[in-house]
Design an enzyme around this catalytic site. Structure first.
Site, PDB file in Angstrom:
ATOM      1  N   ARG B 267     -19.308 -32.000 -32.247  1.00  0.00           N
ATOM      2  CA  ARG B 267     -18.261 -32.912 -32.703  1.00  0.00           C
ATOM      3  C   ARG B 267     -17.940 -32.593 -34.157  1.00  0.00           C
ATOM      4  NH1 ARG B 267     -20.214 -38.628 -33.450  1.00  0.00           N
ATOM      5  NH2 ARG B 267     -19.897 -38.194 -35.657  1.00  0.00           N
ATOM      6  N   HIS B 271     -16.977 -39.836 -35.349  1.00  0.00           N
ATOM      7  CA  HIS B 271     -16.961 -40.348 -33.966  1.00  0.00           C
ATOM      8  C   HIS B 271     -15.554 -40.786 -33.588  1.00  0.00           C
ATOM      9  CE1 HIS B 271     -17.717 -42.759 -30.441  1.00  0.00           C
ATOM     10  NE2 HIS B 271     -17.315 -43.837 -31.064  1.00  0.00           N
ATOM     11  N   TYR B 280     -24.385 -40.207 -42.073  1.00  0.00           N
ATOM     12  CA  TYR B 280     -25.575 -39.852 -41.288  1.00  0.00           C
ATOM     13  C   TYR B 280     -25.694 -38.364 -40.968  1.00  0.00           C
ATOM     14  CZ  TYR B 280     -21.950 -40.450 -37.697  1.00  0.00           C
ATOM     15  OH  TYR B 280     -20.781 -40.382 -36.984  1.00  0.00           O
TER      16      TYR B 280
END
Lengths: 326, 369
Positions: B267, B271, B280
């Site tokens: 990815r 998100h 993160y």
């Protein structure tokens, strides 16, 4: 014409509709070879084959979810959840998908499924087998919640539910599965959804109920009659969408209302009915609306279940309370 | 009796074993690593895959830009995973059914969902899910893994009707941790249903990395418990994805049961546009992944083998950009539905008890002229 019990009427309706419409499929745990733990699906697999009467793996989310898939493909899925205590994993599928598939695709896809489950207390069943949590489903937009209270209404309402183009939760009061027998002609005649049934006409107090509690309510009405109080008894039958018109009309006549349900009191369907009575009928009510319901406790194991559930005496007492107010 | 219970083995026999294979045809430099599948012999097929990936990326960039400027709601980018989604979409036949989650724009476009429809959906309008093209494809599924049981039901319907069709269900790596995943896989195996599950593993389930999601060495091996074939494919190699997914689909179509394919990708985006991955995820990790870009990979191969010129590429990009701009314009020009539309399609026929609410909403709401 043979007399049938409520559970036999369920079986009769399933068989009738499977015969009449080959897009009807039944699925669930032990519904095939075993014919269901209450025998609601007895004999169906022999008649209609293993593909249309499917013994699924033991997986409630799957049962509800694959019914959504089947329904979206044009089948009329009739899944069974063995007991209402095991229905909760299906809420994800019912709330997030079944009840909104038509809405969220603007009618491109639909979900004509009927999720059946036995519910309610009174048969000395093990833990998690006796709750009445119909209000959880009645809160979900896009859904129908239907509860029969007699063999003939089980037959007619289940036929109507299967023929309905939208998802239906069909809750069967298992305490009265075999309580009474009635002559039910297997004529394929459905009963209307979304309307209450007035089981007994009366002038003094309206008693609103559904499912197994209709029996205690009818007995209470008999007792009240002996004491000169005329009770009108309404079986709600379709809890969602709620036919409030019938209830309002009755209460306009009697001025008094008692709502009876096995489910816990707080935020039960009785609360919705009482709220609507307050909105529409407050100024013509002769007495505060009374609720006779299960306690807001955990449904006890069976040594105490009869203490938990409303009985005829409590219904009679509540009706008399409304009479004493005016 | 021995005190050392740990050394006691009884009579132990191996009763089951498994292995998981990984397939790739083009490495990250666009070099061929094995004999290419048949469909690649016609360069038009490769150009078509390339175009589909470019189209998806340009759309993606536009959608993020629209969100950043307040003209679109939250959007889930597919940046870096275009080869997985395009490979899946291109492996399907028209009559198959796609059941996607929310990141598979590339697959949905190949299926015939329009860019305008997808923008309408992310722009907060249900009409975006009333696809004019693939009428039986499922709408985007947001609650993770809840659509896997749907795929099983769709496949069961196809089996009941004896139709040579296949349900293709895409999911992310996080979805493989859910019970729905196992329930669906188990049923698909038990009834040998015509369904293919493709796990589009992008290494991150919002902030939880793949290694924290499960101790399993691969996600493909999760199929083994249901005696379903499981395999891995390089999800950034569109040739490999198309090849493996197509093979699994045709196997399912011929009645030989379900499969699970794990497409390994990454990815490259947050998100969604509502997320900030820098909270993160180390910048270095993202930078390290840049060499795996699926579009660059196929581009290098095509240019290197004289199947595409720089000029062709520029023209292709310009065409895709024009298409995206036209879709964005159409989306932005679409007025919101009237408030009474909330009551449309709730049921086939609006129940009497809801009529008063609809009248109220109609009177009070906007756009009800």
């Amino acid at each position: 014409m043979p007399e049938v019990s409520l559970v036999e009427a369920v079986n009769l309706a399933l068989a009738h509709e499977m015969q009449a419409d080959e897009s009807v499929v039944v699925l669930g745990e032990d519904v095939g070879v075993n014919g269901g733990v209450f025998r609601a699906t007895a004999g169906l697999q022999e008649r209609f084959g293993k593909e249309r009467v499917m013994d699924t793996p033991l997986a409630e989310t799957l049962i509800a979810g694959m019914s959504v898939g089947l329904a979206a493909q044009g089948f009329k899925a009739v899944p069974e959840i063995q007991f209402m205590g095991f229905i909760y994993p299906t809420i994800d599928q019912i709330l997030n998908h079944a009840a909104r598939l038509r809405y969220r695709t603007r009618g491109r896809m639909t979900c004509p499924m009927v999720l059946r489950a036995p519910f309610g207390g009174g048969i000395h069943a093990p833990e998690h087998h006796s709750e009445s949590t119909e209000a959880i489903f009645a809160h979900i937009p896009g859904l129908r919640v239907v509860i029969p209270s007699s063999p003939s209404r089980a037959y007619g309402l289940l036929l109507a539910a299967i023929r309905d183009p939208d998802p239906v939760i069909f809750l069967e009061p298992k305490r009265i599965y075999r309580l009474v027998k009635q002559q039910v002609p297997d004529d394929g005649e459905a009963l209307p959804l979304d309307v209450c049934f007035t089981l007994r006409e009366g002038a003094d107090v309206t008693v609103v109920t559904w499912g197994a509690m209709t029996h205690e309510t009818m007995m209470a009405a008999d007792q009240l009659a002996e004491e000169g109080i005329s009770a009108e008894v309404i079986d709600v039958a379709t809890l969602k969408p709620l036919d409030m018109d019938t209830i309002l009309e009755s209460v306009a006549k009697t001025g008094r209302c008692v709502i009876v349900h096995e489910a816990a009191r707080t935020a039960g369907m009785g609360a919705e009915i009482a709220a609507q009575l307050a909105e529409h009928s407050l100024l013509t009510l002769l007495a505060p609306v009374q609720r006779v319901a299960g306690y807001d406790t955990v449904m006890p194991l069976y040594r105490l279940e009869n203490e938990y559930m409303p009985d005829t005496a409590r219904i009679v007492e509540a009706a008399k309370n409304t009479m004493e107010m005016s | 009796m021995s005190k050392d219970k740990g050394s006691s083995t009884g009579s132990s026999t191996r009763v089951a074993s498994f292995e998981i294979h990984h397939t790739r045809f083009l490495d990250h430099n666009g070099e061929v690593t094995g004999e290419l599948p048949e469909f690649t012999r016609d360069s038009a097929n490769l150009i078509s895959l390339y175009r589909a990936m470019v189209r998806t990326r340009i759309f993606d960039k536009k959608a993020v830009a629209l969100q950043r400027t307040g003209q679109l709601g939250t959007f889930a980018s597919s940046l870096g995973q275009e080869a997985s989604f395009v490979g899946i979409g291109s492996a399907m036949r028209t009559e198959d059914v796609l059941l996607p989650t929310y990141r598979e724009s590339g697959a949905m476009f190949i299926r015939g969902v329009t860019m305008t429809e997808l923008l309408l959906y992310w722009g907060g309008d249900e009409r975006g899910m009333d696809y004019a093209g693939p009428r039986e494809d499922f709408p985007i599924c947001v609650p993770i893994a809840t659509h896997l049981p749907h795929a099983v039901g769709v496949a069961y319907a196809m089996k009941l009707r004896r139709q040579p069709r296949v349900a293709v269900c895409t999911l992310g790596d996080g979805a493989t941790s859910k019970g729905d995943f196992y329930e669906a896989l188990n049923m698909a195996g038990a009834w040998q249903l015509p369904v293919v599950f493709v796990v589009c593993n992008n290494e991150w389930a919002i902030s939880v990395p793949r290694r924290a999601q499960t101790h399993a060495q691969t996600l493909a091996q999760k199929a083994i418990a249901g005696e379903i074939e499981g395999e891995q494919v390089d999800g950034n190699d569109v040739i490999a994805v198309r090849h493996c997914v197509s093979r699994a689909i045709e196997k399912a179509r011929s009645g030989d049961g379900p499969s699970l394919i794990e497409a390994l990708s990454y990815r490259m985006s947050d998100h969604t546009t509502a997320d900030d991955a820098s909270r993160y995820r180390a910048k270095e990790e993202l930078e390290k992944q840049a060499i795996n870009d699926p579009i660059t990979r196929l581009n290098t191969y095509l240019i290197g083998n004289n199947l595409l010129t720089e000029k062709d590429r520029e023209a292709l990009e310009a065409e895709c950009a024009a298409e995206v701009e036209a879709a964005a314009k159409e989306y932005l020009a679409t007025p919101p539905p009237p408030s009474k539309a909330m009551f449309d399609y709730l049921y086939e026929t609006l129940p009497a008890s809801l009529v008063a609410q609809r009248e109220f909403a109609t009177k009070r709401g906007s756009g009800n002229a």
